[in-house]
Design a protein around this motif. Structure first.
Motif, PDB file in Angstrom:
ATOM      1  N   LEU A 270      25.634 -18.480  -7.866  1.00 52.32           N
ATOM      2  CA  LEU A 270      27.391 -18.697  -7.625  1.00 52.32           C
ATOM      3  C   LEU A 270      28.095 -17.904  -8.226  1.00 52.32           C
ATOM      4  CD1 LEU A 270      26.973 -22.565  -6.874  1.00 52.32           C
ATOM      5  CD2 LEU A 270      26.671 -20.701  -5.535  1.00 52.32           C
ATOM      6  N   THR A 271      27.952 -17.273  -9.218  1.00 55.14           N
ATOM      7  CA  THR A 271      28.697 -16.190  -9.863  1.00 55.14           C
ATOM      8  C   THR A 271      29.224 -15.105  -8.864  1.00 55.14           C
ATOM      9  OG1 THR A 271      27.296 -15.096 -10.982  1.00 55.14           O
ATOM     10  CG2 THR A 271      28.332 -16.654 -12.129  1.00 55.14           C
ATOM     11  N   GLN A 272      28.341 -15.010  -7.674  1.00 55.05           N
ATOM     12  CA  GLN A 272      28.712 -13.854  -6.674  1.00 55.05           C
ATOM     13  C   GLN A 272      28.418 -14.621  -5.395  1.00 55.05           C
ATOM     14  OE1 GLN A 272      26.733 -10.029  -7.348  1.00 55.05           O
ATOM     15  NE2 GLN A 272      26.947  -9.498  -5.304  1.00 55.05           N
ATOM     16  N   VAL A 273      29.320 -14.727  -4.552  1.00 58.03           N
ATOM     17  CA  VAL A 273      29.249 -15.434  -3.112  1.00 58.03           C
ATOM     18  C   VAL A 273      29.939 -14.226  -2.166  1.00 58.03           C
ATOM     19  CG1 VAL A 273      29.739 -17.209  -1.586  1.00 58.03           C
ATOM     20  CG2 VAL A 273      29.309 -17.693  -4.360  1.00 58.03           C
ATOM     21  N   ASP A 274      29.046 -14.036  -1.242  1.00 57.46           N
ATOM     22  CA  ASP A 274      29.469 -13.065  -0.136  1.00 57.46           C
ATOM     23  C   ASP A 274      29.545 -13.877   1.061  1.00 57.46           C
ATOM     24  OD1 ASP A 274      29.852 -10.756  -1.870  1.00 57.46           O
ATOM     25  OD2 ASP A 274      27.715 -10.274  -1.453  1.00 57.46           O
ATOM     26  N   ILE A 275      30.740 -13.960   1.809  1.00 53.99           N
ATOM     27  CA  ILE A 275      30.883 -14.801   3.109  1.00 53.99           C
ATOM     28  C   ILE A 275      31.116 -13.819   4.213  1.00 53.99           C
ATOM     29  CG2 ILE A 275      31.954 -16.566   4.152  1.00 53.99           C
ATOM     30  CD1 ILE A 275      32.679 -17.514   1.325  1.00 53.99           C
ATOM     31  N   GLN A 276      30.327 -13.852   5.430  1.00 60.44           N
ATOM     32  CA  GLN A 276      30.578 -12.922   6.451  1.00 60.44           C
ATOM     33  C   GLN A 276      30.988 -13.686   7.529  1.00 60.44           C
ATOM     34  OE1 GLN A 276      28.124  -9.386   6.764  1.00 60.44           O
ATOM     35  NE2 GLN A 276      27.756  -9.939   8.936  1.00 60.44           N
ATOM     36  N   ILE A 277      32.012 -13.252   8.275  1.00 62.50           N
ATOM     37  CA  ILE A 277      32.515 -13.896   9.488  1.00 62.50           C
ATOM     38  C   ILE A 277      32.668 -13.069  10.608  1.00 62.50           C
ATOM     39  CG2 ILE A 277      34.584 -15.325  10.259  1.00 62.50           C
ATOM     40  CD1 ILE A 277      33.420 -16.478   8.083  1.00 62.50           C
ATOM     41  N   VAL A 278      32.215 -13.749  11.699  1.00 57.03           N
ATOM     42  CA  VAL A 278      32.398 -12.961  13.346  1.00 57.03           C
ATOM     43  C   VAL A 278      32.868 -14.054  13.867  1.00 57.03           C
ATOM     44  CG1 VAL A 278      29.958 -13.223  13.851  1.00 57.03           C
ATOM     45  CG2 VAL A 278      31.526 -11.476  14.921  1.00 57.03           C
TER      46      VAL A 278
ATOM     47  N   GLY B 181      26.432 -20.496  13.419  1.00 53.25           N
ATOM     48  CA  GLY B 181      25.681 -19.266  13.672  1.00 53.25           C
ATOM     49  C   GLY B 181      26.711 -18.038  13.490  1.00 53.25           C
ATOM     50  N   GLN B 182      27.892 -18.101  13.216  1.00 52.66           N
ATOM     51  CA  GLN B 182      28.908 -17.066  12.949  1.00 52.66           C
ATOM     52  C   GLN B 182      29.326 -16.798  11.709  1.00 52.66           C
ATOM     53  OE1 GLN B 182      30.763 -19.068  16.837  1.00 52.66           O
ATOM     54  NE2 GLN B 182      32.031 -17.241  16.396  1.00 52.66           N
ATOM     55  N   ILE B 183      28.710 -17.684  10.801  1.00 50.88           N
ATOM     56  CA  ILE B 183      28.912 -17.507   9.472  1.00 50.88           C
ATOM     57  C   ILE B 183      27.772 -17.320   8.685  1.00 50.88           C
ATOM     58  CG2 ILE B 183      29.917 -18.707   7.417  1.00 50.88           C
ATOM     59  CD1 ILE B 183      31.254 -20.580   9.464  1.00 50.88           C
ATOM     60  N   ASP B 184      27.657 -16.201   7.653  1.00 55.45           N
ATOM     61  CA  ASP B 184      26.760 -16.160   6.746  1.00 55.45           C
ATOM     62  C   ASP B 184      27.152 -16.098   5.505  1.00 55.45           C
ATOM     63  OD1 ASP B 184      24.076 -15.406   6.004  1.00 55.45           O
ATOM     64  OD2 ASP B 184      24.172 -13.230   6.455  1.00 55.45           O
ATOM     65  N   VAL B 185      26.337 -16.869   4.712  1.00 52.83           N
ATOM     66  CA  VAL B 185      26.784 -16.979   3.319  1.00 52.83           C
ATOM     67  C   VAL B 185      25.719 -16.494   2.455  1.00 52.83           C
ATOM     68  CG1 VAL B 185      27.668 -18.524   1.472  1.00 52.83           C
ATOM     69  CG2 VAL B 185      28.255 -18.819   3.819  1.00 52.83           C
ATOM     70  N   ARG B 186      25.830 -15.722   1.407  1.00 50.47           N
ATOM     71  CA  ARG B 186      24.859 -14.900   0.460  1.00 50.47           C
ATOM     72  C   ARG B 186      25.400 -15.184  -0.838  1.00 50.47           C
ATOM     73  NH1 ARG B 186      20.241 -13.579   3.316  1.00 50.47           N
ATOM     74  NH2 ARG B 186      21.063 -13.563   5.611  1.00 50.47           N
ATOM     75  N   ILE B 187      24.405 -15.482  -1.706  1.00 44.27           N
ATOM     76  CA  ILE B 187      24.902 -15.639  -3.161  1.00 44.27           C
ATOM     77  C   ILE B 187      24.096 -14.967  -4.043  1.00 44.27           C
ATOM     78  CG2 ILE B 187      25.803 -17.909  -2.663  1.00 44.27           C
ATOM     79  CD1 ILE B 187      23.043 -18.983  -3.591  1.00 44.27           C
ATOM     80  N   GLY B 188      24.300 -14.527  -5.355  1.00 49.35           N
ATOM     81  CA  GLY B 188      23.656 -13.904  -6.385  1.00 49.35           C
ATOM     82  C   GLY B 188      23.697 -12.456  -6.188  1.00 49.35           C
ATOM     83  N   ALA B 189      23.101 -11.746  -6.975  1.00 50.45           N
ATOM     84  CA  ALA B 189      22.893 -10.219  -7.124  1.00 50.45           C
ATOM     85  C   ALA B 189      21.983  -9.925  -5.932  1.00 50.45           C
ATOM     86  CB  ALA B 189      22.541  -9.644  -8.333  1.00 50.45           C
ATOM     87  N   ASP B 190      20.946 -10.748  -5.622  1.00 50.87           N
ATOM     88  CA  ASP B 190      20.200 -10.243  -4.570  1.00 50.87           C
ATOM     89  C   ASP B 190      20.569 -10.483  -3.262  1.00 50.87           C
ATOM     90  OD1 ASP B 190      18.419  -8.979  -6.368  1.00 50.87           O
ATOM     91  OD2 ASP B 190      17.307 -10.951  -6.777  1.00 50.87           O
ATOM     92  N   GLY B 191      21.728 -11.328  -3.082  1.00 54.34           N
ATOM     93  CA  GLY B 191      22.196 -11.689  -1.609  1.00 54.34           C
ATOM     94  C   GLY B 191      21.153 -12.744  -0.980  1.00 54.34           C
ATOM     95  N   GLU B 192      20.861 -13.779  -1.646  1.00 56.34           N
ATOM     96  CA  GLU B 192      19.848 -14.759  -1.293  1.00 56.34           C
ATOM     97  C   GLU B 192      20.769 -15.719  -0.300  1.00 56.34           C
ATOM     98  OE1 GLU B 192      18.022 -16.857  -4.035  1.00 56.34           O
ATOM     99  OE2 GLU B 192      17.121 -14.993  -4.989  1.00 56.34           O
ATOM    100  N   SER B 193      20.076 -16.198   0.579  1.00 54.68           N
ATOM    101  CA  SER B 193      20.972 -17.137   1.639  1.00 54.68           C
ATOM    102  C   SER B 193      21.210 -18.339   1.056  1.00 54.68           C
ATOM    103  CB  SER B 193      20.082 -17.084   3.102  1.00 54.68           C
ATOM    104  OG  SER B 193      20.794 -17.908   3.921  1.00 54.68           O
ATOM    105  N   ALA B 194      22.446 -18.772   1.196  1.00 53.18           N
ATOM    106  CA  ALA B 194      22.798 -20.186   0.887  1.00 53.18           C
ATOM    107  C   ALA B 194      22.547 -21.241   1.853  1.00 53.18           C
ATOM    108  CB  ALA B 194      24.372 -20.200   0.259  1.00 53.18           C
ATOM    109  N   LEU B 195      22.458 -22.431   1.445  1.00 53.73           N
ATOM    110  CA  LEU B 195      22.182 -23.539   2.435  1.00 53.73           C
ATOM    111  C   LEU B 195      23.565 -23.587   3.150  1.00 53.73           C
ATOM    112  CD1 LEU B 195      20.357 -25.856   3.757  1.00 53.73           C
ATOM    113  CD2 LEU B 195      21.259 -27.092   1.927  1.00 53.73           C
ATOM    114  N   LEU B 196      23.663 -23.400   4.378  1.00 55.12           N
ATOM    115  CA  LEU B 196      24.927 -23.966   5.140  1.00 55.12           C
ATOM    116  C   LEU B 196      24.625 -25.510   5.669  1.00 55.12           C
ATOM    117  CD1 LEU B 196      27.550 -22.826   6.028  1.00 55.12           C
ATOM    118  CD2 LEU B 196      26.463 -22.149   7.965  1.00 55.12           C
ATOM    119  N   ASP B 197      25.444 -26.153   5.345  1.00 56.92           N
ATOM    120  CA  ASP B 197      25.587 -27.731   5.647  1.00 56.92           C
ATOM    121  C   ASP B 197      26.412 -27.950   6.896  1.00 56.92           C
ATOM    122  OD1 ASP B 197      25.395 -30.465   5.718  1.00 56.92           O
ATOM    123  OD2 ASP B 197      25.676 -30.560   3.483  1.00 56.92           O
ATOM    124  N   TRP B 198      25.739 -27.897   7.967  1.00 56.64           N
ATOM    125  CA  TRP B 198      26.329 -27.811   9.396  1.00 56.64           C
ATOM    126  C   TRP B 198      26.828 -29.288   9.324  1.00 56.64           C
ATOM    127  CZ3 TRP B 198      24.082 -30.872  12.894  1.00 56.64           C
ATOM    128  CH2 TRP B 198      22.938 -31.398  12.477  1.00 56.64           C
TER     129      TRP B 198
END
Length: 174
Positions: free
Chosen positions: A113-121, A66-83
């Motif tokens: 996957l040519t653009q991956v943004d990872i946000q951490i808190v 819940g403290q990690i958000d992974v967004r992919i692509g130019a539109d910032g779609e949510s990636a599937l996080l395999d917990w």
């Protein structure tokens, strides 16, 4: 102006002197315990989140899905996080001059996957830290044979910075 980190960069925490974190090791990878059924048709990748303590006292570190958000692509779609396949940091006492690492598996469409943004808190000693963002890509080799040293990394950092400057100026400003 706030600018995101490039994967591999360390981010120091102002509120916890001596504590720093980085997202690194972004690469294609198959999960160790098998694929999640929801990931059918998607490509798996993994990354690491390392927290390092350079202070004189210890910190209680907590980092879960819940403290990690992974967004992919130019539109910032949510990636599937395999917990199920990921290894998080849950209530770990991080002593001075030590590191702790979480290994996170996620999946997304190949084209994104040519653009991956990872946000951490992080949660440190039962207090939430500021959110920080790392940007990277899968399939870009920054030290590849045809690229000058660090060219892809610098290029990505420049693209992200230019985009954010454009957003700060407001829509229609170019």
């Amino acid at each position: 102006m706030y600018e995101p980190n490039v994967t591999g960069d360390w981010q120091e925490y102002d509120e916890h002197a001596g504590l720093r974190v980085r997202v690194h090791g972004l690469e294609p990878a198959q999960p160790p315990r098998g694929r999640d059924d929801a990931a059918e048709g998607l490509s798996y990748f993994r990354f690491r989140v390392t927290v390092e303590n350079r202070a004189a006292e210890h910190f209680g570190i907590h980092l879960e899905d819940g403290q990690i958000d992974v967004r992919i692509g130019a539109d910032g779609e949510s990636a599937l996080l395999d917990w199920r396949n990921s290894q998080f940091i849950e209530g770990f006492d991080l002593y001075p001059l030590r590191r702790v690492t979480a290994v996170v598996y996620a999946a997304g469409a190949d084209a994104c996957l040519t653009q991956v943004d990872i946000q951490i808190v992080l949660k440190v000693d039962d207090e939430w830290t500021d959110r920080y963002l790392w940007s990277g890509a899968i399939g870009l080799d920054p030290e590849g044979p045809d690229a000058p040293s660090g060219a892809a990394r610098e290029s990505l950092a420049c693209q992200v910075s230019n985009f954010l400057r454009g957003e700060e100026a407001g829509p229609g400003a170019a």
